[in-house]
Design a protein around this motif. Structure first.
Motif, PDB file in Angstrom:
ATOM      1  N   GLN A  45       0.869  -1.170   0.000  1.00  0.00           N
ATOM      2  CA  GLN A  45       0.000   0.000   0.000  1.00  0.00           C
ATOM      3  C   GLN A  45       0.905   1.218   0.000  1.00  0.00           C
ATOM      4  O   GLN A  45       1.528   1.558   0.990  1.00  0.00           O
ATOM      5  CB  GLN A  45      -0.912   0.039   1.220  1.00  0.00           C
ATOM      6  N   SER A  46       0.977   1.867  -1.161  1.00  0.00           N
ATOM      7  CA  SER A  46       1.901   2.992  -1.317  1.00  0.00           C
ATOM      8  C   SER A  46       1.351   4.266  -0.690  1.00  0.00           C
ATOM      9  O   SER A  46       2.087   5.038  -0.077  1.00  0.00           O
ATOM     10  CB  SER A  46       2.193   3.235  -2.796  1.00  0.00           C
ATOM     11  N   GLU A  47       0.051   4.515  -0.874  1.00  0.00           N
ATOM     12  CA  GLU A  47      -0.609   5.673  -0.299  1.00  0.00           C
ATOM     13  C   GLU A  47      -1.982   5.238   0.205  1.00  0.00           C
ATOM     14  O   GLU A  47      -2.410   4.114  -0.031  1.00  0.00           O
ATOM     15  CB  GLU A  47      -0.761   6.792  -1.345  1.00  0.00           C
ATOM     16  N   TYR A  49      -5.443   4.094   0.468  1.00  0.00           N
ATOM     17  CA  TYR A  49      -6.382   3.484  -0.474  1.00  0.00           C
ATOM     18  C   TYR A  49      -5.768   3.197  -1.846  1.00  0.00           C
ATOM     19  O   TYR A  49      -6.490   2.981  -2.817  1.00  0.00           O
ATOM     20  CB  TYR A  49      -7.632   4.360  -0.667  1.00  0.00           C
ATOM     21  N   GLN A  50      -4.459   3.177  -1.952  1.00  0.00           N
ATOM     22  CA  GLN A  50      -3.811   2.852  -3.221  1.00  0.00           C
ATOM     23  C   GLN A  50      -2.892   1.648  -3.020  1.00  0.00           C
ATOM     24  O   GLN A  50      -2.115   1.604  -2.059  1.00  0.00           O
ATOM     25  CB  GLN A  50      -3.030   4.045  -3.762  1.00  0.00           C
ATOM     26  N   TYR A  51      -2.953   0.712  -3.961  1.00  0.00           N
ATOM     27  CA  TYR A  51      -2.230  -0.550  -3.809  1.00  0.00           C
ATOM     28  C   TYR A  51      -1.400  -0.818  -5.061  1.00  0.00           C
ATOM     29  O   TYR A  51      -1.859  -0.580  -6.179  1.00  0.00           O
ATOM     30  CB  TYR A  51      -3.231  -1.692  -3.559  1.00  0.00           C
ATOM     31  N   LYS A  52      -0.189  -1.293  -4.873  1.00  0.00           N
ATOM     32  CA  LYS A  52       0.705  -1.522  -5.998  1.00  0.00           C
ATOM     33  C   LYS A  52       1.470  -2.817  -5.793  1.00  0.00           C
ATOM     34  O   LYS A  52       1.443  -3.430  -4.721  1.00  0.00           O
ATOM     35  CB  LYS A  52       1.668  -0.352  -6.161  1.00  0.00           C
ATOM     36  N   GLN A  72      -4.927  -4.973 -12.282  1.00  0.00           N
ATOM     37  CA  GLN A  72      -5.926  -4.296 -11.460  1.00  0.00           C
ATOM     38  C   GLN A  72      -6.731  -3.372 -12.367  1.00  0.00           C
ATOM     39  O   GLN A  72      -6.163  -2.712 -13.239  1.00  0.00           O
ATOM     40  CB  GLN A  72      -5.264  -3.462 -10.365  1.00  0.00           C
ATOM     41  N   SER A  74      -7.987  -0.702 -11.385  1.00  0.00           N
ATOM     42  CA  SER A  74      -7.454   0.598 -10.996  1.00  0.00           C
ATOM     43  C   SER A  74      -6.498   0.396  -9.831  1.00  0.00           C
ATOM     44  O   SER A  74      -6.471  -0.680  -9.221  1.00  0.00           O
ATOM     45  CB  SER A  74      -8.569   1.572 -10.606  1.00  0.00           C
ATOM     46  N   GLU A  75      -5.725   1.440  -9.510  1.00  0.00           N
ATOM     47  CA  GLU A  75      -4.761   1.342  -8.421  1.00  0.00           C
ATOM     48  C   GLU A  75      -5.431   1.278  -7.060  1.00  0.00           C
ATOM     49  O   GLU A  75      -4.787   1.006  -6.041  1.00  0.00           O
ATOM     50  CB  GLU A  75      -3.814   2.550  -8.450  1.00  0.00           C
ATOM     51  N   TYR A  76      -6.753   1.492  -7.019  1.00  0.00           N
ATOM     52  CA  TYR A  76      -7.489   1.427  -5.765  1.00  0.00           C
ATOM     53  C   TYR A  76      -8.020   0.024  -5.471  1.00  0.00           C
ATOM     54  O   TYR A  76      -8.587  -0.216  -4.407  1.00  0.00           O
ATOM     55  CB  TYR A  76      -8.661   2.421  -5.790  1.00  0.00           C
ATOM     56  N   ARG A  78      -8.030  -3.458  -4.163  1.00  0.00           N
ATOM     57  CA  ARG A  78      -7.272  -4.110  -3.097  1.00  0.00           C
ATOM     58  C   ARG A  78      -7.500  -5.613  -3.111  1.00  0.00           C
ATOM     59  O   ARG A  78      -8.637  -6.077  -3.075  1.00  0.00           O
ATOM     60  CB  ARG A  78      -7.699  -3.572  -1.734  1.00  0.00           C
TER      61      ARG A  78
END
Length: 269
Positions: A45-47, A49-52, A72, A74-76, A78
């Motif tokens: 989790q980079s930020e 609600y954002q996952y990478k 994904q 989107s980047e959101y 999870r």
């Protein structure tokens, strides 16, 4: 039952996201195993609600067969563990009865009401590689259950197309859906289980009666009730009951819209 499924899934995802959002970036891992097949999903989790770096690895008898970054929407999105099970477990199990376990990677897109989807990985004996399909569940998700007791689980879910169609999200009803995974595809087998459909219709009717007591017009639950009745060939009885109870000023338009919607979604053949 379906309202419980939605609430449980949303609660699991929201609690997990809130917890992670208050922590520094770190790697998270889900694992699962069946026989000599072991799978692992890791992500960061980079930020908030954002996952990478969502990555899936699948080992067979200690040999790494697949190691790739998962797509994904989107980047959101999870990754989560098995739905309505231990959230740290990654489902690895035989979905089609060929004695070869598949791997299910479930994702939650975030938000109060949406959405869940699954990436399912199947091993090909000839290619010795894993192929992937995606199946979108919408708000409701699914739970795995061996409905016909043949040793192979089905995906028990609901038709999310009914969300917001005739009422708000909270006042929407959802027809039963049952899916099987066969030959690398998801197949809608709901109509093979008329007793379960009948039970679902009965439950939707009871929910309508409760909604009516609370001052709701109940259109969302009547729509779902009628869709279930169509699936078991009881549409005539269904329409009679709906027309008897729904006396609002928009009844003519509602009935026309409902019939059109049921045709567009395949309930009226």
């Amino acid at each position: 039952m379906y309202k419980f499924i939605r609430q449980a899934l949303i609660s699991v995802a929201v609690v997990s996201i809130t917890t992670l959002a208050n922590q520094p970036s770190r790697a998270e891992v889900f694992t699962g195993q069946s026989g000599n097949v072991r799978a692992e999903i890791s992500y960061e989790q980079s930020e908030e609600y954002q996952y990478k770096n969502v990555r899936l690895q699948i080992m067979r008898a200690g040999k790494k067969i697949l190691d790739r970054t998962l797509p994904q929407d989107s980047e959101y999105d999870r990754p989560i563990g098995g739905l309505l099970t231990d959230n740290s477990n990654l489902p690895v199990l035989d979905l089609d009865g060929n004695k070869e376990p598949e791997v299910i990677a479930d994702f939650f897109t975030g938000g109060a009401h949406c959405c869940l989807y699954s990436l399912i990985y199947k091993y090909g004996s000839k290619s010795q590689q894993y192929g992937q399909i995606q199946h979108k569940w919408g708000n409701g998700g699914y739970h795995l259950k061996d409905v016909d007791q043949d040793g192979i689980p089905e995906f028990v879910s609901q038709d999310d197309r009914f969300a917001y169609s005739f009422a708000s999200y909270a006042a929407s009803g959802y027809p039963l859906q049952i899916w099987q995974y066969r030959q690398g595809k998801m197949i809608d087998v709901t109509r093979r289980y008329p007793q379960l459909i009948y039970n679902a219709a009965f439950q939707q009717w009871q929910t309508y009666l409760e909604a009516k007591k609370q001052g709701d017009d109940g259109k969302g639950f009547l729509a779902s009730y009628l869709a279930n009745k169509y699936m078991i060939g009881q549409e005539k009885d269904g329409w009679q009951r709906v027309q008897q109870v729904y006396k609002q000023s928009d009844r003519t338009q509602f009935f026309a819209d409902l019939r059109k919607f049921l045709r567009e979604t395949g309930y009226i053949k």
